[in-house]
Design an enzyme around this catalytic site. Structure first.
Site, PDB file in Angstrom:
ATOM      1  N   LYS A 197      -5.891  -5.802  -1.695  1.00 26.16           N
ATOM      2  CA  LYS A 197      -4.859  -4.780  -1.830  1.00 26.16           C
ATOM      3  C   LYS A 197      -3.906  -5.245  -2.922  1.00 26.16           C
ATOM      4  O   LYS A 197      -3.287  -6.312  -2.810  1.00 26.16           O
ATOM      5  CB  LYS A 197      -4.125  -4.621  -0.505  1.00 26.16           C
ATOM      6  CG  LYS A 197      -2.979  -3.627  -0.594  1.00 26.16           C
ATOM      7  CD  LYS A 197      -2.421  -3.308   0.770  1.00 26.16           C
ATOM      8  CE  LYS A 197      -1.254  -2.348   0.650  1.00 26.16           C
ATOM      9  NZ  LYS A 197      -0.696  -2.016   1.967  1.00 26.16           N
ATOM     10  N   ARG A 207       5.309   5.466   0.236  1.00 28.01           N
ATOM     11  CA  ARG A 207       6.538   4.831   0.731  1.00 28.01           C
ATOM     12  C   ARG A 207       7.627   5.859   0.914  1.00 28.01           C
ATOM     13  O   ARG A 207       8.459   5.734   1.819  1.00 28.01           O
ATOM     14  CB  ARG A 207       6.976   3.714  -0.221  1.00 28.01           C
ATOM     15  CG  ARG A 207       6.000   2.556  -0.202  1.00 28.01           C
ATOM     16  CD  ARG A 207       6.389   1.452  -1.169  1.00 28.01           C
ATOM     17  NE  ARG A 207       5.317   0.467  -1.273  1.00 28.01           N
ATOM     18  CZ  ARG A 207       5.266  -0.475  -2.200  1.00 28.01           C
ATOM     19  NH1 ARG A 207       6.243  -0.575  -3.093  1.00 28.01           N
ATOM     20  NH2 ARG A 207       4.262  -1.330  -2.223  1.00 28.01           N
ATOM     21  N   LYS A 219       6.518  -6.710  -3.352  1.00 25.92           N
ATOM     22  CA  LYS A 219       5.436  -7.177  -2.476  1.00 25.92           C
ATOM     23  C   LYS A 219       4.489  -8.141  -3.190  1.00 25.92           C
ATOM     24  O   LYS A 219       3.383  -8.386  -2.737  1.00 25.92           O
ATOM     25  CB  LYS A 219       4.678  -5.965  -1.920  1.00 25.92           C
ATOM     26  CG  LYS A 219       5.564  -5.032  -1.067  1.00 25.92           C
ATOM     27  CD  LYS A 219       4.735  -4.065  -0.226  1.00 25.92           C
ATOM     28  CE  LYS A 219       5.626  -3.244   0.709  1.00 25.92           C
ATOM     29  NZ  LYS A 219       4.849  -2.409   1.655  1.00 25.92           N
ATOM     30  N   GLU A 235     -10.378 -13.473  -1.530  1.00 26.38           N
ATOM     31  CA  GLU A 235      -9.887 -12.709  -0.373  1.00 26.38           C
ATOM     32  C   GLU A 235     -11.056 -12.092   0.401  1.00 26.38           C
ATOM     33  O   GLU A 235     -11.065 -12.075   1.626  1.00 26.38           O
ATOM     34  CB  GLU A 235      -8.935 -11.596  -0.829  1.00 26.38           C
ATOM     35  CG  GLU A 235      -7.580 -12.083  -1.357  1.00 26.38           C
ATOM     36  CD  GLU A 235      -6.628 -12.509  -0.242  1.00 26.38           C
ATOM     37  OE1 GLU A 235      -7.025 -12.495   0.936  1.00 26.38           O
ATOM     38  OE2 GLU A 235      -5.484 -12.869  -0.557  1.00 26.38           O
ATOM     39  N   LYS A 250      -8.020  -1.476  -2.702  1.00 23.39           N
ATOM     40  CA  LYS A 250      -6.947  -0.490  -2.773  1.00 23.39           C
ATOM     41  C   LYS A 250      -5.968  -0.844  -3.869  1.00 23.39           C
ATOM     42  O   LYS A 250      -5.580  -2.014  -3.927  1.00 23.39           O
ATOM     43  CB  LYS A 250      -6.246  -0.490  -1.412  1.00 23.39           C
ATOM     44  CG  LYS A 250      -5.061   0.415  -1.298  1.00 23.39           C
ATOM     45  CD  LYS A 250      -4.461   0.235   0.064  1.00 23.39           C
ATOM     46  CE  LYS A 250      -3.232   1.091   0.167  1.00 23.39           C
ATOM     47  NZ  LYS A 250      -2.513   0.877   1.383  1.00 23.39           N
ATOM     48  N   TYR A 315      -6.443  11.467   0.774  1.00 23.77           N
ATOM     49  CA  TYR A 315      -5.635  12.600   1.249  1.00 23.77           C
ATOM     50  C   TYR A 315      -6.331  13.916   0.914  1.00 23.77           C
ATOM     51  O   TYR A 315      -5.944  14.959   1.418  1.00 23.77           O
ATOM     52  CB  TYR A 315      -4.228  12.547   0.626  1.00 23.77           C
ATOM     53  CG  TYR A 315      -3.541  11.246   0.978  1.00 23.77           C
ATOM     54  CD1 TYR A 315      -2.990  11.056   2.239  1.00 23.77           C
ATOM     55  CD2 TYR A 315      -3.510  10.177   0.075  1.00 23.77           C
ATOM     56  CE1 TYR A 315      -2.413   9.851   2.599  1.00 23.77           C
ATOM     57  CE2 TYR A 315      -2.944   8.962   0.418  1.00 23.77           C
ATOM     58  CZ  TYR A 315      -2.391   8.812   1.683  1.00 23.77           C
ATOM     59  OH  TYR A 315      -1.847   7.606   2.038  1.00 23.77           O
TER      60      TYR A 315
END
Ligand code: PBG
Length: 326
Positions: A197, A207, A219, A235, A250, A315
């Site tokens: 990510k 957000r 972040k 990862e 992502k 979405y």
């Protein structure tokens, strides 16, 4: 002139030939539909940063999710919208039995038994600091955060989540979640880890949908640096070793190379998340008449699948299914 033996255009001569040779096909069951859930009954609020996307109470979602299931779209990712006054530095609300997400899960399990429910494991929707882990003295406390995340995962499983999806990027969280789930008797609950990510600007509209932007800092100490791909492999390997059943990349469109690497390397299914900014970018351009929305949507989703995604969070999932002709 020497004869031209190779004429690749022959394979593009008609729609039927193009369909015959097409290598990538999208279908409703490829998709997970992310939905924003709020407390209450009969609530539906437009999200201005994501035209066409709504926050709804669970009862208001149910008819739509049933319609989605009928079209073959049966997997849903739930994101709760928590009121600001219920947030604190440890995201304590997420560990309360009476938190509305848990009753929503139970209701969905009962009313839509054919649905697969995926829940987000992270602190940011609940945290007064807007970070995915505990934020103290300008630092994210990794191990303390992982303890809370593991408890969240257990509560989600207990209330009906089929798959938990840690999106927080803390180190060691997949192993801790697997251990906690097993200890609590949820050995069949799956883990879809957000393995790569990235610290992305494309999360902006999400957000604003959840009012979950960091109050200070960014972040970048936990989400990945967009300049790196080797790190994504690390990862990936760690998350699989720790017990991830599926892994995610992502955002999607700007990270197709990472999706491809994951597909080549991973012996588990690869998911990709077409995130809020990718969605809103198409919407915004289409609303100004700069792009054809449906065709652009299909092109982007096809590219994500072609790169190697087995599962696509989008979405647009519901709209895609509506326009799907088989
Ligand atoms: C938070 C989370 C984010 C998204 C999914 N889970 C935002 C973030 O990391 O800041 C973004 C999804 C989107 O933009 O559509 N753990």
């Amino acid at each position: 002139m020497s004869p031209m033996l190779q004429r690749p255009r022959r394979n593009r001569a008609s729609q039927t030939i193009r369909d015959l040779v097409a290598e990538t096909h999208l279908k409703p069951s490829d998709f997970v539909w992310p939905i924003f859930i709020m407390d209450g009954t009969q609530k539906s609020e437009a999200i201005s940063a994501m035209p066409g996307v709504y926050r709804r109470s669970v009862d208001a979602w149910i008819p739509l999710l049933k319609e989605a299931c009928k079209m073959g779209l049966k997997s849903f990712a739930l994101f709760p919208k928590v009121n600001e006054e219920l947030k604190d530095p440890h995201g304590a609300i997420s560990l309360k039995d009476d938190f509305f997400l848990y009753s929503a899960l139970r209701q969905l399990r009962e009313e839509i038994p054919e649905a697969t429910l995926i829940t987000d494991v992270a602190l940011d929707p609940y945290s007064s600091d807007g970070h995915d882990g505990i934020y103290k003295d300008e630092k994210i406390l990794n191990d303390e955060s992982v303890e809370i995340l593991a408890k969240q995962a257990v509560l989600q499983a207990k209330n009906g989540a089929h798959i938990v999806a840690p999106s927080d990027m803390m180190d060691g969280r997949v192993a801790a979640i697997r251990k906690a789930l097993d200890a609590a008797g949820f050995k069949d609950t799956g883990i879809l880890s957000y393995a790569a990510k990235y610290a992305s600007n494309f999360y902006g509209p999400f957000r604003s949908a959840l009012d979950s932007a960091p109050k200070s800092g960014d972040k970048k100490t936990y989400q990945m640096d967009p300049r790196n791909s080797t790190e994504a492999l690390r990862e990936l390997r760690l998350d699989i070793e720790e017990g991830a059943d599926m892994v995610m990349v992502k955002p999607a469109l700007a990270y197709l190379d990472i999706i491809k690497i994951f597909k080549e390397e991973a012996a588990v299914p690869v998911a990709a998340y077409q995130v809020s900014g990718e969605y809103s970018m198409i919407k915004a351009a289409a609303s100004q008449g700069l792009l054809d929305e449906e065709k652009t949507m299909l092109e982007c989703l096809t590219a994500i699948k072609r790169a190697g995604a087995d599962i696509i969070f989008s979405y647009y999932a519901f709209d895609f299914c509506k326009s799907y002709k088989g």
